[in-house]
Design an enzyme around this catalytic site. Structure first.
Site, short mmCIF file in Angstrom:
data_model
loop_
_atom_site.label_atom_id
_atom_site.label_comp_id
_atom_site.label_asym_id
_atom_site.label_seq_id
_atom_site.Cartn_x
_atom_site.Cartn_y
_atom_site.Cartn_z
CG HIS A 15 -0.68 0.34 2.46
ND1 HIS A 15 -0.14 -0.53 3.39
CD2 HIS A 15 0.04 1.57 3.15
CE1 HIS A 15 0.41 -0.19 4.60
NE2 HIS A 15 0.38 1.37 4.20
CG ASP A 44 0.00 -3.98 2.78
OD1 ASP A 44 0.58 -3.52 1.74
OD2 ASP A 44 -0.38 -3.14 3.68
N GLY A 115 3.40 6.61 8.34
CA GLY A 115 4.70 6.64 7.92
C GLY A 115 5.57 5.55 8.46
CG ASN A 116 6.25 3.73 12.26
OD1 ASN A 116 5.75 4.50 13.17
ND2 ASN A 116 7.62 3.67 12.27
CB SER A 117 3.13 2.02 6.05
OG SER A 117 1.86 1.98 6.85
#
Length: 224
Positions: A15, A44, A115-117
């Site tokens: 994503h 993902d 933002g950690n994704s």
């Protein structure tokens, strides 16, 4: 994202790069393009490739993390709004399944924000035990419902795409060495889109997934 090979292979969430016209990263003061090699939409995950040789590379843990195991999350929560420095948070594994009994994920109480994704979740040995993927319930006031994709799922994805993995570290790393690994092997990815694409994402309420903010609209002409 984070480096998993000396050939410049990068792991992130699907994503994070979904719908991007171009993925870019900064490395040693230079800007590089990162091409998408493979994606796993169900879990993902995505593999990117940049034409560079990273200073440091993460090893992937051969065994899934256990309940109550201590972990560290590294990444860029809230993008670069706070600062451009990499940030870490500590916690433990609080459940061996993700939301909706998803056993390809685990739950952690370590802080995980937009933002950690796509960032690494590692143990004290510096081995990646998971990929930061989501948080749940923030709007409802529920804290500590954060999830990571298990290392076993990541290993299958990498092996299927013939990415040679480094052997797992057997000993705990000194804090100084662990900090150096985190700094050199974790990267900030830029997703470049047209103004039209950004508007469509905001309209579809996907802003939380991509850690984008409404003020990005003022930059639409830059992306055109």
């Amino acid at each position: 994202g984070f480096f998993v090979s000396k050939k410049g292979h990068i792991i992130t969430n699907y994503h994070v790069i979904e719908g991007c016209d171009l993925n870019k990263l900064n490395f040693n003061g230079k800007e590089y393009q990162a091409n998408t090699l493979a994606v796993d939409q169900i879990n993902d995950l995505a593999i990117l490739k940049a034409n560079l040789i990273p200073k440091k590379v993460y090893a992937i843990e051969s065994q899934d993390a256990e309940l109550l195991e201590d972990i560290i999350i590294a990444g860029y929560p809230l993008g670069q709004k706070v600062s451009s420095a990499i940030k870490t948070s500590k916690g433990s594994i609080t459940a061996l399944a993700g939301f909706g009994n998803n056993f390809s994920e685990f739950q952690t109480d370590a802080a995980l924000n937009q933002g950690n994704s796509g960032g690494p979740i590692m143990n004290q040995k510096g081995n990646v035990v998971g990929v930061a993927v989501a948080n749940y319930g923030k709007k409802e006031g529920v804290e500590s419902f954060n999830f990571g994709i298990k290392s076993s799922v990541l290993r299958i994805f990498l092996n299927t795409n013939e990415i040679k993995l480094f052997p797992s570290n057997k000993k705990e790393m000194k804090k100084k060495d662990l900090g150096k690994l985190i700094t050199d092997a974790t990267i900030y990815l830029d997703c470049l889109m047209t103004g039209k694409q950004i508007k469509e994402i905001l309209a579809q309420e996907k802003v939380s997934q991509k850690a984008m903010y409404s003020e990005l609209l003022k930059w639409k002409n830059f992306f055109l």
